[in-house]
Motif scaffolding. Structure first.
Motif, short mmCIF file in Angstrom:
data_model
loop_
_atom_site.label_atom_id
_atom_site.label_comp_id
_atom_site.label_asym_id
_atom_site.label_seq_id
_atom_site.Cartn_x
_atom_site.Cartn_y
_atom_site.Cartn_z
N GLU A 80 39.17 28.13 38.88
CA GLU A 80 39.99 29.25 38.54
C GLU A 80 39.21 30.65 38.89
O GLU A 80 39.50 31.54 39.00
N GLY A 81 37.70 30.35 38.87
CA GLY A 81 37.19 31.63 39.09
C GLY A 81 36.80 32.60 37.93
O GLY A 81 36.64 33.72 38.07
N TYR A 82 37.14 32.09 36.68
CA TYR A 82 36.92 33.01 35.50
C TYR A 82 35.50 32.73 35.07
O TYR A 82 35.08 31.95 34.62
N TYR A 83 35.01 33.95 35.04
CA TYR A 83 33.56 33.92 34.48
C TYR A 83 33.45 33.83 32.93
O TYR A 83 34.29 34.15 32.29
N GLU A 84 32.30 33.17 32.55
CA GLU A 84 32.25 32.75 31.27
C GLU A 84 31.34 34.06 30.73
O GLU A 84 30.22 34.52 31.34
N ILE A 85 31.64 34.21 29.68
CA ILE A 85 30.90 35.24 28.39
C ILE A 85 30.35 34.41 27.44
O ILE A 85 30.75 33.62 26.79
N GLU A 86 29.22 35.29 26.65
CA GLU A 86 29.07 34.86 25.41
C GLU A 86 28.64 36.00 24.27
O GLU A 86 28.03 36.77 24.63
N CYS A 87 29.71 35.72 23.51
CA CYS A 87 29.61 36.73 22.31
C CYS A 87 29.02 36.27 20.97
O CYS A 87 29.01 34.98 20.88
N PRO A 88 28.61 36.91 20.09
CA PRO A 88 28.09 36.58 18.76
C PRO A 88 29.22 35.39 17.78
O PRO A 88 30.36 35.99 18.08
N THR A 89 28.81 34.92 17.18
CA THR A 89 29.63 34.04 16.15
C THR A 89 29.87 34.98 15.16
O THR A 89 30.76 34.69 14.52
#
Lengths: 573, 573
Positions: B57-66
């Protein structure tokens, strides 16, 4: 280049590597978001770590919760001892790290001072926030664990884990069975850990929520020779031992073999992971000349640790930053969990050949005991078998009642008892990595600015393995079929597992600069020659050199360039 | 086969897939550990998910705090509304889910009842823990977010995130810039989320800490046609729409094209992700015949959602379990964050061709205004330009002071104003996966017992892509060089990126069984024939068939078998 921290973070923010968290509500200190490129790069760094620890070392990864019950952290000592010295400015009410203020005013290693000592030292110093004199200030412990409640009604206190290690220790008994009762074995974990810092002001270097990659390697206390030590016997790197620090000498460049034989490093296991860590960090993009290993001084080392080293990475902004800790923690953790849980936390190690020990055995005379003690006879005979009689006999206790059993009610025999092995409580070797600090170090060490044709070129010289985009593909023009060829090359790269990005917008020079900024090591350009001879140009980010190669060779050539088998300079004939 | 849940969990525990967390201190309900094999398999499932959403799909992954600041969860509505109905038994003091008790006693969809309604319904029912009559019991809301404090001194309330989605929403403005202001775009996140369940008793199905994989796809509200819908137009799968549920009809087997054109599914985007989810789940090992998609009924659907479906997976133990939610959330989330943060949360979409609108412009007469109002003249003329005058003039306000500006102090002109585009607040399409529930479903659906030569063979029929060990390599005997050949085959597989395990202990049959239990799809055995003709046997886990192939073909053959290009049956000639 100005302040490199500002330049790096500006780029990181603008291009989607690292963002302030929940910025629209005002960012919260100690938390960051990894944006699209940062999260991709972080995953690459974590995968590189796994290549070393999971694939090469063969230590399985496990995944424990980040929320833990209180019992674990009482046992581990965190409830009692995981605290920083805090004070509150009487003028501006700001909470402050007492030891940091003392250190900023010349007190070396202030973290080891007691609360009253710090309090006395701080008296005449100004508050770093409002400059008011701190005066008669109280210094107290602030526990750094985030606390929460599990379930309703305050039934159960929980903590966000301060390290991933404790989850591995708590699983020790299961791990022993998984590894079929053999030493050494190891388990690793990559995941979030939390420290509720008092006032974090150092961006990615001091986070309240951060990612750790930890390995816990369980070894026989008497066998601290790493089975693959040969790999690193001649590996040389700079070690700043206790002696070097105490005599203000520079780090010693020394092979691991010599470091162990001269007693600088406690044992082969510690030396092995010092070297592996050095190799891993350099491989991830840390500059070798900005990396050193510093041994903990006696007063900073945990009392139980046999040896402890920090991999320190030099930052223009933050100085030498502890990024990896490598310690021989002895049996401290397993002993603590054994004491608190009642489980043994040992491994049964069979002897190569069965041994025999001569032991006295007591054989009760049931013919007499039976009729005399009736219902209690069985319990009495069992207690007797476990007792240690004197000359006349022995007093035993059954259900709180005491009985004296005379010498003539049992026989003693001496026997050879088979001893098949021994319960061993392993020692723990722990390399513990701060992934976010690694990320920051890579950004800072790999960021570069240079003048190219009268303009500043900003370039992130990331190793191809960890670059979030590994290859960019450009059609020179967005027409005449160039775009279709470029798209099909992009597709073929993606199918090979290469992170490729198609870009057809703007002048070709601008597209190169965009990719330089995000560290894309190689760019492929499809131009009008491609239509005639089926070649494309491939451009190297660092040298900016370009070479023409056959279109069909692109995926394989890139694969070799990215995994390091092929050097770009060799492409030129 | 007895209770399949018990069998599956026994195996999962014994072989190192899933462990009770911190078992030595008494496991905590709602938390689990993934052991060595479970963590490996979970990573494979997550990577499969990435193959669909990030690569395809080409959607980038991001990483936010929990850990998130309170402001986000006030805006998202979780502080106010993320609660379950709870009561406490007056006899045994146990905390109970009020709606669960009601449902267990025949009240359908009890979650939508109010507290007083539930309270009334519960009166005569027995406590599920102690069986005492609940009587005149109070039902109240219990917020399911874990709460904590960020920093010292209760300065700032924080919550463990109840879903990964809010971090993506909060980053919306940065994401828009990353994607260069074009719609549609998407961002995904895989990570821990938390719900402080009142009394979780369903193992991996109801966890307090769990892993979510969520995609937030931002689309133009007037363009809900998925650009790749063609991929799934003819894809058929069972849909249990509102009508089917209301008429107790079975699920409708229907193509996505028809589902949209008949209005069963709201739009192409929702239909596309229904189909993609179906494909992904089956690919991960969920049995197709135990998978259905159920539409939310009007009273269970969030008021803002345009359409909402659950992928439900059938479990022998738990019935139909919601595992993936797919919703068109409209602009609800972005609107809420815009209202609370003051940011716009829109994308500027330029028109294809510039448009013009006829607008009235006010031109102040500075020749008069200047001398009259002096220092305030500039502010007044600015306020005037933005005002909407009546016939005589207009009253404006500057710094709280009011001025009436008569008609003769300005001119009005009509002009064509250029309008380049419009600010659009996108709608959000959200597929949200519960990774732990997927894991459990795969275990249950792929667990099998069969009689083989008078013994029960337990086998986990995992798809090769997600098996934690993909190939086992056995030397028939641990001597005569067989072990060396087997070790070198293992090594060559590992170098190919295949998860291979060498095992030389015990009878060959026992080794097969051990691998069957952990789902290893293929086993290679090196025997005495190998020494003569350089062939080995390759055994298929499911059929237990064996074929001899050339030793040197092993890595490539396994690669093809694992990625599904080659079928084992075709190996036999």
């Amino acid at each position: 280049m100005g302040d490199i921290y500002e330049s790096v973070m500006e780029l990181a923010k603008r291009r989607g590597f690292v963002w302030p968290t929940s910025e629209c509500y005002g960012a919260v200190a100690g938390f960051i978001d990894y944006g699209p490129l940062g999260a991709m790069m972080k995953r690459k760094v974590e995968d590189l770590w796994r290549d070393f620890y999971v694939i090469r070392e063969g230590y399985y990864e496990i995944e424990c919760p980040t929320v833990g019950a209180e019992a674990i952290y009482i046992a581990s000592g965190h409830v009692k001892g995981f605290a920083d010295k805090m004070c509150q400015c009487p003028h501006c009410r700001e909470y402050l790290r007492a030891d940091h203020i003392a250190e900023a005013h010349g007190k070396a290693n202030a973290a080891v001072l007691s609360a009253p000592e710090l309090s006395a030292f701080l008296r005449l110093l100004p508050c770093p926030a409002c400059e008011g004199e701190l005066g008669d200030i109280e210094v107290f412990d602030f526990n750094l664990m985030f606390e929460t409640q599990i379930g309703p009604g305050s039934q159960r206190k929980g903590y966000l884990r301060p390290e991933t290690a404790q989850g591995i220790f708590a699983d020790f008994n299961r791990l022993v069975r998984f590894y079929r009762n053999k030493l050494p074995f190891g388990a690793v974990q990559i995941g979030k850990s939390y420290r509720n810092e008092i006032s974090p002001r150092q961006g990615m270097i001091r986070l309240r929520e951060f990612t750790q990659a930890e390995a816990e390697i369980f070894v026989h206390p008497e066998h601290k020779e790493h089975p693959n030590f040969a790999l690193y016997t001649d590996y040389e790197m700079p070690l700043l031992g206790i002696v070097q620090q105490q005599t203000s000498a520079p780090p010693l460049r020394i092979s691991m073999k010599n470091a162990v034989s001269r007693g600088l490093v406690a044992n082969e296991y510690v030396a092995y992971y010092l070297a592996l860590t050095h190799e891993l960090l350099v491989c991830a993009g840390v500059r070798e000349e900005k990396l050193r290993f510093r041994q903990h001084l006696p007063d900073e080392r945990a009392h139980y640790a046999e040896d402890c080293w920090d991999a320190e990475i030099f930052s223009e902004r933050f100085g030498w930053v502890e990024t990896v800790g490598i310690a021989d923690r002895t049996d401290y953790d397993l002993r603590a969990h054994a004491a608190h849980s009642g489980d043994s936390f040992t491994v049964f190690i069979p002897f190569d050949t069965v041994r025999y020990e001569r032991k006295r055995r007591i054989i009760p005379d049931m013919g007499v005991l039976g009729p005399r003690y009736r219902g209690k006879a069985k319990q009495i005979s069992e207690a007797l078998a476990a007792a240690d009689p004197g000359e006349d006999g022995v007093e035993i206790s059954v259900d709180g009642e005491r009985f004296f059993i005379a010498r003539d009610l049992y026989r003693e025999v001496e026997e050879d008892v088979e001893i098949r092995g021994i319960d061993v409580r392993p020692h723990v070797i722990e390399p513990s990595y701060g992934i976010d600090r690694m990320m920051y170090a890579i950004f800072e060490h790999r960021y570069d600015e240079e003048m190219v044709e009268g303009e500043i070129r900003k370039v992130l010289r990331l190793p191809p393995r960890i670059a979030p985009v590994q290859a960019a593909v450009f059609p020179l023009m967005n027409r005449d079929g160039l775009d279709e060829i470029a798209l099909s090359i992009t597709q073929s790269l993606v199918e090979q597992g290469i992170l490729a990005q198609y870009d057809d917008s703007g002048a070709i020079g601008r597209r190169y600069r965009r990719q330089d900024e995000i560290g894309t090591p190689f760019a492929i350009t499809v131009d009008y020659d491609t239509l005639e001879d089926s070649t494309v140009t491939i451009r190297d980010r660092d040298s900016m050199n370009q070479v023409r190669i056959a279109k069909n060779d692109v995926p394989e050539t890139l694969r070799l360039l990215i995994n390091g088998t092929l050097n770009f300079d060799l492409l030129k004939k």
